[in-house]
Design a protein around this motif. Structure first.
Motif, PDB file in Angstrom:
ATOM      1  N   ASN A   1       0.817  -1.215   0.000  1.00  0.00           N
ATOM      2  CA  ASN A   1       0.000   0.000   0.000  1.00  0.00           C
ATOM      3  C   ASN A   1       0.849   1.263   0.000  1.00  0.00           C
ATOM      4  OD1 ASN A   1       0.956  -0.266   2.592  1.00  0.00           O
ATOM      5  ND2 ASN A   1      -0.990   0.162   3.612  1.00  0.00           N
ATOM      6  N   SER A   2       2.071   1.178   0.527  1.00  0.00           N
ATOM      7  CA  SER A   2       2.916   2.376   0.532  1.00  0.00           C
ATOM      8  C   SER A   2       3.660   2.538  -0.793  1.00  0.00           C
ATOM      9  CB  SER A   2       3.922   2.318   1.691  1.00  0.00           C
ATOM     10  OG  SER A   2       4.756   1.188   1.571  1.00  0.00           O
TER      11      SER A   2
ATOM     12  N   GLN B   1       1.986   4.794  -3.458  1.00  0.00           N
ATOM     13  CA  GLN B   1       1.844   6.226  -3.228  1.00  0.00           C
ATOM     14  C   GLN B   1       2.930   6.991  -3.976  1.00  0.00           C
ATOM     15  OE1 GLN B   1       1.804   6.884   1.000  1.00  0.00           O
ATOM     16  NE2 GLN B   1       0.307   5.234   1.370  1.00  0.00           N
ATOM     17  N   ASP B   2       2.578   8.151  -4.433  1.00  0.00           N
ATOM     18  CA  ASP B   2       3.507   8.960  -5.240  1.00  0.00           C
ATOM     19  C   ASP B   2       4.455   9.743  -4.331  1.00  0.00           C
ATOM     20  OD1 ASP B   2       4.751  10.110  -7.363  1.00  0.00           O
ATOM     21  OD2 ASP B   2       3.226  11.681  -7.648  1.00  0.00           O
ATOM     22  N   ARG B   3       5.285   9.015  -3.591  1.00  0.00           N
ATOM     23  CA  ARG B   3       6.274   9.651  -2.732  1.00  0.00           C
ATOM     24  C   ARG B   3       7.413   8.668  -2.513  1.00  0.00           C
ATOM     25  NH1 ARG B   3       5.760   7.637   2.456  1.00  0.00           N
ATOM     26  NH2 ARG B   3       3.775   6.625   2.969  1.00  0.00           N
TER      27      ARG B   3
ATOM     28  N   GLU C   1       5.538   1.613   7.169  1.00  0.00           N
ATOM     29  CA  GLU C   1       4.829   2.009   5.955  1.00  0.00           C
ATOM     30  C   GLU C   1       5.635   2.970   5.105  1.00  0.00           C
ATOM     31  OE1 GLU C   1       0.606   4.188   4.868  1.00  0.00           O
ATOM     32  OE2 GLU C   1       0.697   2.792   6.575  1.00  0.00           O
ATOM     33  N   SER C   2       6.503   3.744   5.709  1.00  0.00           N
ATOM     34  CA  SER C   2       7.275   4.733   4.949  1.00  0.00           C
ATOM     35  C   SER C   2       8.670   4.243   4.588  1.00  0.00           C
ATOM     36  CB  SER C   2       7.393   6.022   5.772  1.00  0.00           C
ATOM     37  OG  SER C   2       8.038   5.744   7.009  1.00  0.00           O
TER      38      SER C   2
ATOM     39  N   ARG D   1      11.929   5.506  -5.036  1.00  0.00           N
ATOM     40  CA  ARG D   1      10.545   5.583  -5.476  1.00  0.00           C
ATOM     41  C   ARG D   1      10.376   4.585  -6.625  1.00  0.00           C
ATOM     42  NH1 ARG D   1       8.051  10.183  -6.458  1.00  0.00           N
ATOM     43  NH2 ARG D   1       9.436  11.531  -5.254  1.00  0.00           N
TER      44      ARG D   1
END
Length: 394
Positions: A59-60, A63-65, A85-86, A118
């Motif tokens: 799920n992480s 993400q666009d980061r 998550e990060s 990324r």
């Protein structure tokens, strides 16, 4: 005469497996395992990556980061922490997947910069994770007793974490070729009426392929007294005796009479097959004695049909599995069969199985082309190219 299936059934129930021995793994090739083999632990022992890439939470990753690179996980040197998550963990093929991660994204979809990474589009949906125990579980049977230790089976044995295996003793085989005309290969050209002994060398090669140890390989002239001496010698040193030639009923055919003084019990003789009608089988005490025709083609085919199952049975294997056929396509027309069950020698081609051009029992040159036997029942009609026939590897 009896049929092929009946003869093989008699042979199978008459043979007792030899004792076993413990042998190092690097010496078991071609042997038969004597006991079931169970895995000592799960494989894989934990979730592992099947790609070089990054272990993250799915799920992480979407993400666009960028994600923070925290560490790496290598085979034998896992990351002991937890993937938040990060975060992302650099991971390599075969390395344990860290706790918290549920996907490995291939490095082809990653752009790492300093201590961040990324991911570009297209990285899913495959997870690239081999789950714990997905290959096998602790205690699971990887090999059954009686299995032959092929290269594939040895992988399973090594995966079970076994340095040694309990395998059947190799059968000690005595091979007697009979015939006044026979001389060792390399000598026939010096004698105008001599023939090189080709059949027994083919039989010896097949026996070796089946794990037998050739302890005696001799040629005997068509003299009953001399052959009786060889028979006694063979039974003294071997677990199993094979005789080529002298299997008919002529005045100079002594293959069976040579064992008269040993008390051999004849269990069958003359089988309704082609080639190989003169095949016979008996037991001298507990030791099997197999008589094969002297013609090279017949000797090779009947060794494949009877000696290979016999040697498998002596090592705890399934003799019937040795003659299991499979449906294969014909690559050329096949003539109608006669009154005996017939095993046609054939070669494998891209079009299918093609019977070799000369099926005569004494033909030798064509045997170099033959790699399959086509099994045809009595009175089978002619078969056209493209039809399916029952076949087994020669």
């Amino acid at each position: 005469m009896i049929g092929f299936d009946e003869a093989l059934a008699i042979l199978a129930r008459s043979v007792t497996a030899l004792d076993s021995e413990i042998v190092p793994l690097d010496q078991v090739a071609g042997r038969f395992i004597a006991q079931d083999l169970q895995a000592r632990y799960d494989a894989p022992r934990c979730d592992v990556s099947v790609m070089d890439g990054y272990a993250v939470r799915a799920n992480s990753a979407g993400q666009d980061r960028p994600l923070q690179l925290t560490s790496e996980s290598r085979p034998g040197a896992p990351f002991a922490g937890h993937v938040a998550e990060s975060n992302a963990v650099r991971i390599f093929t075969g390395a344990p997947v860290p706790k918290g991660a549920d996907i490995v994204i291939m490095q082809e979809y990653a752009q790492a910069s300093g201590d961040t990474v990324r991911f570009s589009e297209g990285w899913g949906p495959a997870r690239h994770i081999r789950r714990k125990g997905s290959d096998f579980r602790e205690g699971e049977r990887l090999l059954a007793a009686g299995a032959r230790l092929t290269p594939q089976a040895i992988i399973a044995a090594a995966a079970a974490d076994r340095a040694e295996l309990d395998v059947a003793h190799r059968p000690r085989l005595a091979l007697i070729a009979t015939g006044d005309e026979l001389v060792p290969p390399g000598e026939a050209h010096r004698q105008p009426l001599a023939q090189p002994d080709t059949a027994s060398h083919a039989v010896a090669a097949l026996a070796s392929r089946m794990g037998a140890e050739l302890v005696l390989h001799v040629r005997g002239r068509d003299d009953r007294e001399a052959l009786a001496t060889l028979a006694a010698q063979a039974l003294e040193v071997a677990d199993c005796v094979v005789v080529t030639g002298g299997a008919s009923v002529g005045d100079h055919d002594h293959a069976r009479p040579m064992f008269a003084e040993t008390g051999m019990e004849l269990l069958f003789s003359r089988i309704a097959i082609k080639p190989g009608k003169p095949v016979w089988f008996g037991k001298a005490g507990s030791k099997p004695v197999l008589g094969l025709p002297g013609n090279p083609g017949s000797a090779l085919v009947t060794a494949r049909l009877f000696l290979q199952p016999l040697l498998a049975a002596m090592q705890g294997g399934d003799p019937m599995a040795q003659i299991a056929t499979m449906p294969l396509r014909l690559g050329a027309d096949l003539e109608a069969n006669g009154s005996r069950e017939t095993f046609f020698r054939a070669s494998a081609t891209p079009q299918g199985l093609v019977p070799v051009s000369n099926q005569v029992s004494g033909a030798q040159a064509v045997l170099a082309e033959a790699s399959w036997l086509i099994r045809r029942p009595p009175h089978a009609p002619a078969a056209s190219a493209g039809c399916l026939v029952e076949a087994l590897p020669l």
